[in-house]
Design a protein around this motif. Structure first.
Motif, PDB file in Angstrom:
ATOM      1  N   LYS A 186       0.827  -1.208   0.000  1.00  0.00           N
ATOM      2  CA  LYS A 186       0.000   0.000   0.000  1.00  0.00           C
ATOM      3  C   LYS A 186       0.861   1.258   0.000  1.00  0.00           C
ATOM      4  O   LYS A 186       0.593   2.219  -0.725  1.00  0.00           O
ATOM      5  N   LEU A 187       1.919   1.252   0.822  1.00  0.00           N
ATOM      6  CA  LEU A 187       2.839   2.397   0.866  1.00  0.00           C
ATOM      7  C   LEU A 187       3.519   2.611  -0.475  1.00  0.00           C
ATOM      8  O   LEU A 187       3.686   3.753  -0.931  1.00  0.00           O
ATOM      9  N   PHE A 188       3.890   1.513  -1.115  1.00  0.00           N
ATOM     10  CA  PHE A 188       4.541   1.613  -2.423  1.00  0.00           C
ATOM     11  C   PHE A 188       3.616   2.270  -3.447  1.00  0.00           C
ATOM     12  O   PHE A 188       4.020   3.200  -4.163  1.00  0.00           O
ATOM     13  N   PHE A 189       2.359   1.810  -3.489  1.00  0.00           N
ATOM     14  CA  PHE A 189       1.429   2.371  -4.465  1.00  0.00           C
ATOM     15  C   PHE A 189       1.098   3.832  -4.156  1.00  0.00           C
ATOM     16  O   PHE A 189       0.997   4.659  -5.065  1.00  0.00           O
ATOM     17  N   TYR A 190       0.946   4.153  -2.877  1.00  0.00           N
ATOM     18  CA  TYR A 190       0.679   5.541  -2.518  1.00  0.00           C
ATOM     19  C   TYR A 190       1.853   6.443  -2.880  1.00  0.00           C
ATOM     20  O   TYR A 190       1.670   7.588  -3.304  1.00  0.00           O
ATOM     21  N   THR A 191       3.057   5.939  -2.714  1.00  0.00           N
ATOM     22  CA  THR A 191       4.242   6.716  -3.087  1.00  0.00           C
ATOM     23  C   THR A 191       4.275   6.982  -4.584  1.00  0.00           C
ATOM     24  O   THR A 191       4.565   8.112  -5.029  1.00  0.00           O
ATOM     25  N   ILE A 192       3.989   5.953  -5.363  1.00  0.00           N
ATOM     26  CA  ILE A 192       3.957   6.115  -6.814  1.00  0.00           C
ATOM     27  C   ILE A 192       2.885   7.130  -7.215  1.00  0.00           C
ATOM     28  O   ILE A 192       3.116   8.009  -8.069  1.00  0.00           O
ATOM     29  N   LEU A 193       1.714   7.051  -6.592  1.00  0.00           N
ATOM     30  CA  LEU A 193       0.629   7.984  -6.918  1.00  0.00           C
ATOM     31  C   LEU A 193       0.985   9.417  -6.540  1.00  0.00           C
ATOM     32  O   LEU A 193       0.655  10.367  -7.267  1.00  0.00           O
ATOM     33  N   ILE A 194       1.632   9.597  -5.397  1.00  0.00           N
ATOM     34  CA  ILE A 194       2.031  10.938  -4.977  1.00  0.00           C
ATOM     35  C   ILE A 194       3.056  11.526  -5.946  1.00  0.00           C
ATOM     36  O   ILE A 194       2.962  12.696  -6.355  1.00  0.00           O
ATOM     37  N   ILE A 195       4.052  10.711  -6.329  1.00  0.00           N
ATOM     38  CA  ILE A 195       5.064  11.187  -7.287  1.00  0.00           C
ATOM     39  C   ILE A 195       4.418  11.550  -8.617  1.00  0.00           C
ATOM     40  O   ILE A 195       4.736  12.581  -9.222  1.00  0.00           O
ATOM     41  N   TRP A 196       3.497  10.715  -9.061  1.00  0.00           N
ATOM     42  CA  TRP A 196       2.814  10.984 -10.327  1.00  0.00           C
ATOM     43  C   TRP A 196       1.982  12.264 -10.237  1.00  0.00           C
ATOM     44  O   TRP A 196       1.981  13.078 -11.173  1.00  0.00           O
ATOM     45  N   SER A 197       1.292  12.452  -9.121  1.00  0.00           N
ATOM     46  CA  SER A 197       0.457  13.645  -8.948  1.00  0.00           C
ATOM     47  C   SER A 197       1.299  14.918  -8.950  1.00  0.00           C
ATOM     48  O   SER A 197       0.942  15.914  -9.574  1.00  0.00           O
TER      49      SER A 197
END
Length: 281
Positions: free
Chosen positions: A11-22
Motif C-alpha cells: 500500500k505504501l509503495f502504491f501511494y508513493t507512486i501515486l504521490i510522485i505521479w500527482s
C-alpha cells in the motif's frame, strides 16, 4: 466490485507512486500559474523558478486577451470544437447503429476498416488533405477545420458506440415499431438516449483532442483571423525570440488550459465508466 490492498508495504509503495505521479502532473500547472503573474523584470533577473514578487501581475491576462486578440481565437476554438464534436457524434452514432443492429454483406468489413484506420497516423494524410481542401476552397475556413476534425474522430466514436448498440435488447426496437415509430423515430427517441453514457464519453474525449489540436490547424489555416488557440500559442512562442513577454505567454497558456482542465475534472468519472460499460456490454 472493489478490492483493497491489505499489505502495508504494498500500500505504501502504491501511494508513493501515486504521490510522485500527482506532483509531476500538478507542478507544471502550478509553475505556469506562478509565471503568468510575473513581469519581464523577474524573468530577466533569472527568477523563472522563484515565487512571483508582489504585486502580482494579473494584468497579464487582460493584456494577452486584448493585445493578442485572444477573444477571437478563443471563439474560433469554441466554434470549431463544438461543431466538430457535434457532427462527430451524429455521424458516429448513425454509422455505429447501422453496423451494430443491421447485418448485411460487408458490414463486418466496414467496421474493421473503421477500426484499422485508428492505427494509421493522421499526420500521413496531411499532404493529400491539404490539396483536397485547397481544391474545395476550404483553406482558411472554420468549416474546413470542422470537416477535417469530424472525420478524424469518427473511427473512435464508432468503435465505442457499436458496443453500446449491440448490448441493447432487440425488443426495444420491436416495441417502438409496433407503437408506430419509424426507423428514424426508433433511433432518435429510443436507441440514442439509451447510449448516452457512450455519447458523453466520446464527446469529452473529442473535445479534449480537438481543443488542443495544433498540426492540422497550422497547415490548413494561415489567416490570423481564423487561428485557433493552439496555433496562436505556437506563434506567440516563436515570437519570444524577438520580444520578451514571458508573463503574457504563460497567461495565454493558462487561458488555453483551464477550460479543458475544468471539464475533465468534472467529467473524468464518465470517461472511465463510459468506456468500461461499452467494453463490458
Amino acid at each position: 466490485m472493489t478490492t483493497s490492498i491489505k499489505n502495508p508495504v504494498v500500500k505504501l509503495f502504491f501511494y508513493t507512486i501515486l504521490i510522485i505521479w500527482s506532483v509531476s502532473v500538478l507542478y507544471p500547472l502550478l509553475w505556469t500559474l506562478l509565471d503568468s503573474l510575473k513581469d519581464n523584470k523577474q524573468f530577466f533577473l533569472n527568477m523563472p523558478w522563484a515565487l512571483p514578487e508582489m504585486p502580482l501581475f494579473w494584468s497579464n491576462f487582460s493584456y494577452v486577451w486584448s493585445k493578442y486578440n485572444f477573444s477571437t481565437y478563443f471563439m474560433n476554438s469554441i466554434i470549431v470544437t463544438v461543431g466538430s464534436t457535434g457532427l462527430g457524434l451524429l455521424f458516429s452514432a448513425t454509422t455505429a447503429y447501422v453496423l451494430a443492429r443491421y447485418k448485411f454483406r460487408g458490414s463486418n468489413a466496414i467496421f474493421l476498416l473503421y477500426i484499422s484506420s485508428m492505427m494509421v497516423p493522421f499526420v500521413l494524410a496531411l499532404i493529400p488533405l491539404f490539396f483536397l481542401m485547397n481544391t474545395m476552397g476550404l483553406i482558411n475556413t472554420k468549416i474546413g477545420l470542422i470537416l477535417v476534425y469530424t472525420s478524424s474522430v469518427l473511427a473512435f466514436g464508432i468503435f465505442v458506440l457499436v458496443g453500446f448498440f449491440r448490448s441493447l435488447p432487440k425488443e426495444l426496437e420491436e416495441a417502438a415499431i409496433m407503437d408506430g415509430a419509424s426507423y428514424y423515430g426508433t433511433f432518435f427517441r429510443v436507441m440514442l438516449p439509451l447510449s448516452q453514457p457512450g455519447l458523453i464519453t466520446i464527446a469529452i474525449i473529442n473535445v479534449l483532442n480537438i481543443w488542443n489540436e495544433y498540426i492540422v490547424g497550422t497547415i490548413l489555416v494561415n489567416d490570423p483571423e481564423q487561428y485557433t488557440l493552439p496555433v496562436e500559442i505556437g506563434i506567440m512562442q516563436a515570437e519570444m525570440q524577438y520580444r520578451t513577454e514571458w508573463g503574457p505567454l504563460f497567461a495565454a497558456l493558462l487561458i488555453t488550459i483551464v477550460p479543458v482542465l475544468v471539464m475533465y475534472i468534472f467529467f473524468q468519472r464518465r470517461i472511465a465508466s463510459g468506456i468500461t460499460a461499452g467494453a463490458v456490454k
